[in-house]
Design a protein around this motif. Structure first.
Motif, short mmCIF file in Angstrom:
data_model
loop_
_atom_site.label_atom_id
_atom_site.label_comp_id
_atom_site.label_asym_id
_atom_site.label_seq_id
_atom_site.Cartn_x
_atom_site.Cartn_y
_atom_site.Cartn_z
N ARG A 273 5.40 -15.48 -0.91
CA ARG A 273 5.48 -15.08 0.50
C ARG A 273 4.53 -13.90 0.77
NH1 ARG A 273 7.25 -17.65 4.58
NH2 ARG A 273 9.17 -18.19 3.45
N MET A 274 4.51 -12.94 -0.13
CA MET A 274 3.65 -11.77 0.03
C MET A 274 2.17 -12.18 -0.02
SD MET A 274 5.95 -9.19 -2.33
CE MET A 274 4.94 -7.73 -2.17
N SER A 279 -2.98 -13.01 2.67
CA SER A 279 -4.14 -13.82 3.00
C SER A 279 -4.27 -14.06 4.49
CB SER A 279 -4.08 -15.16 2.26
OG SER A 279 -3.01 -15.95 2.74
N ASN A 280 -3.19 -13.79 5.23
CA ASN A 280 -3.20 -13.97 6.68
C ASN A 280 -3.25 -12.63 7.42
OD1 ASN A 280 -2.76 -17.00 7.52
ND2 ASN A 280 -1.53 -16.66 5.70
N ASP A 281 -3.63 -11.56 6.70
CA ASP A 281 -3.83 -10.25 7.31
C ASP A 281 -2.56 -9.68 7.93
OD1 ASP A 281 -5.42 -8.07 7.76
OD2 ASP A 281 -6.15 -8.74 9.70
N VAL A 282 -1.42 -9.97 7.35
CA VAL A 282 -0.15 -9.39 7.81
C VAL A 282 0.15 -8.17 6.94
CG1 VAL A 282 2.32 -9.80 8.13
CG2 VAL A 282 0.68 -11.66 8.51
N PRO A 283 0.53 -7.04 7.52
CA PRO A 283 0.77 -5.81 6.75
C PRO A 283 2.03 -5.91 5.89
CG PRO A 283 1.37 -5.47 9.05
CD PRO A 283 0.71 -6.82 8.98
N VAL A 284 1.88 -6.43 4.71
CA VAL A 284 3.02 -6.69 3.83
C VAL A 284 3.83 -5.42 3.56
CG1 VAL A 284 3.70 -7.51 1.54
CG2 VAL A 284 1.79 -8.59 2.74
N ARG A 285 3.16 -4.32 3.27
CA ARG A 285 3.87 -3.11 2.86
C ARG A 285 4.70 -2.54 4.00
NH1 ARG A 285 -0.78 0.00 -0.59
NH2 ARG A 285 0.98 1.06 -1.55
N GLU A 286 4.25 -2.70 5.24
CA GLU A 286 5.05 -2.24 6.36
C GLU A 286 6.34 -3.05 6.46
OE1 GLU A 286 3.02 -1.76 10.09
OE2 GLU A 286 1.12 -1.28 9.09
N PRO A 370 7.63 -17.00 11.85
CA PRO A 370 6.45 -16.64 12.64
C PRO A 370 5.18 -16.94 11.87
CG PRO A 370 7.53 -14.71 11.74
CD PRO A 370 8.44 -15.86 11.50
N ALA A 371 4.18 -17.46 12.54
CA ALA A 371 2.92 -17.82 11.88
C ALA A 371 2.00 -16.63 11.85
CB ALA A 371 2.26 -18.98 12.63
N PRO A 372 1.73 -16.06 10.64
CA PRO A 372 0.84 -14.90 10.56
C PRO A 372 -0.62 -15.32 10.69
CG PRO A 372 1.56 -15.55 8.38
CD PRO A 372 2.26 -16.46 9.35
N THR A 373 -1.49 -14.37 10.90
CA THR A 373 -2.93 -14.63 10.96
C THR A 373 -3.55 -14.35 9.61
OG1 THR A 373 -3.31 -12.37 11.69
CG2 THR A 373 -3.06 -14.07 13.39
N ARG A 374 -4.65 -15.02 9.28
CA ARG A 374 -5.21 -14.94 7.93
C ARG A 374 -6.06 -13.71 7.76
NH1 ARG A 374 -4.12 -19.23 5.23
NH2 ARG A 374 -5.58 -18.71 3.60
N GLY A 375 -6.12 -13.21 6.50
CA GLY A 375 -6.96 -12.05 6.20
C GLY A 375 -6.43 -11.25 5.06
#
Length: 378
Positions: A273-274, A279-286, A370-375
């Motif tokens: 999941r992380m 890879s979708n530019d979602v701030p995992v640590r937040e 929710p669909a995250p964005t890539r990055g």
């Protein structure tokens, strides 16, 4: 690389052919990795035949089934004996070279023509994360697992980098080679009297739901083998270490609880999941900071703490940052018992009056988060 002759047109054509040979080498390396993986599962891995014998067995077919300029360059290369061994090994494992070689030849022609038409070197980012490209390009399954677990993976990655530098579309080559790998997997499995596709494992079935919604989960997921599970989910050792560090940083002073989460059987799914979010530019640590903002996971029997932490981490990762809803999910125990496959049929009526929310919905495929964005993660 082809030796320059002073003729720009001829040099460009020679360079294009040599690059196409790299594509052939890549396709053969992937096919051989899949063959070995399939045979290894059945404890029937065969060693490659001697080089001279393999050359004698395959040379005629290569000349007949591969375009002349490519076959000539292929058979005069220093690594032709090794590739001949791979071809011979595939044939002995049940692969029809009469079908396989023309398709590999098509890959080579596509690369040759693309490089020849490329008038300027494509601007590159520098160092590519080839493993991430592999995960994004190929679906989870025996081919991707075979590539990442193969001892030749570093060579495969280096070949991908060289192809990319010369203007070839590596993603397209990988997609084509993957299709051939699937064919190799099926052919070898048929010879070994194994199923063409892996049966759905117990771990895969039990994981369907919130933990795997939106993730690419292989049917034969094996959470009992941590190293293999991480490979199946395309999580590299470096990524796994980084995600573990993020968990510990998000739970300062709670080292014991962090270790329980990281040692949980379902941790690879949290790591997947992380990786998906990263890879979708979602701030995992937040998202992970919620683990200490809401510690409702502390409540309950101690033996189930690790499982509650897995659920809390997954909930923290899936909920949008702007969603302040509590992470705990209220469980309707009567409804849960009513839907249990192990419940005594005579007790079904007792819970009949309570209907669980969203009954009849298959969690893994229909309750999409929710669909995250890539990055990249910042």
């Amino acid at each position: 690389m082809a030796t320059p002759t002073g003729d720009p047109v001829g040099d460009a054509a020679g360079e294009a052919v040599q690059t196409s040979i790299m594509a052939v080498r890549l396709a053969l390396a992937i096919a051989d990795a899949v063959r070995r993986q399939q045979q290894r599962k059945q404890d029937a891995e065969e060693e490659l035949p001697p080089a001279e014998q393999a050359v004698n067995e395959t040379a005629a077919e290569v000349k007949t089934l591969v375009p002349p300029d490519i076959s000539a360059a292929l058979m005069t290369g220093a690594d032709w004996p090794q590739m001949a061994q791979q071809l011979a090994g595939l044939r002995r494992a049940g692969v029809d070279l009469g079908e396989f070689l023309p398709r590999v030849g098509e890959i080579a022609v596509t690369v040759r023509d693309a490089v020849a038409a490329n008038t300027a070197r494509v601007a590159e980012e520098g160092t590519r994360e080839w493993e991430r490209m592999l995960r994004e390009t190929l679906p989870a399954g025996p081919v991707r697992e075979a590539i990442l677990s193969s001892p030749t993976w570093p060579d495969i990655a280096a070949t991908m980098a060289r192809l990319d530098e010369r203007g070839a579309d590596v993603r397209s080559i990988l997609a084509s080679a993957h299709d051939e790998g699937v064919g190799v997997d099926t052919a070898v499995a048929r010879v070994l009297a194994a199923d063409a596709a892996p049966a759905t494992s117990r771990d895969a079935m039990l994981s369907y739901g919130p933990l795997t919604t939106g993730l690419d989960i292989p049917k034969d997921l094996d959470l009992g083998n941590r190293a293999r599970a991480l490979r199946q989910l395309a999580i590299s050792p470096a990524e796994n270490e980084r995600y573990g560090r993020w968990i510990r940083e998000a739970m300062p002073g709670r080292e014991r609880e962090a270790d329980l989460l990281l040692s949980a059987r379902q941790w690879p799914l949290v790591a997947a999941r992380m990786a998906h979010m990263e890879s979708n530019d979602v701030p995992v640590r937040e998202h992970l900071n919620r683990l200490m903002q809401d510690t409702s996971w502390e409540q309950g029997p101690k033996p189930q703490l690790g499982s509650r932490l897995v659920q809390a981490a997954n909930d923290a990762l899936r909920r949008p940052l702007g969603d302040a809803a509590a992470s705990r999910v209220t469980v309707n125990t009567a409804a849960a018992r009513a839907q249990s496959a192990t419940l005594d049929p005579t007790k079904h009526q007792a819970a009949k009056g309570t209907t669980p929310a969203e009954a009849g919905v298959t969690p893994h495929r229909q309750q999409a988060g929710p669909a995250p964005t890539r990055g990249k993660t910042r």
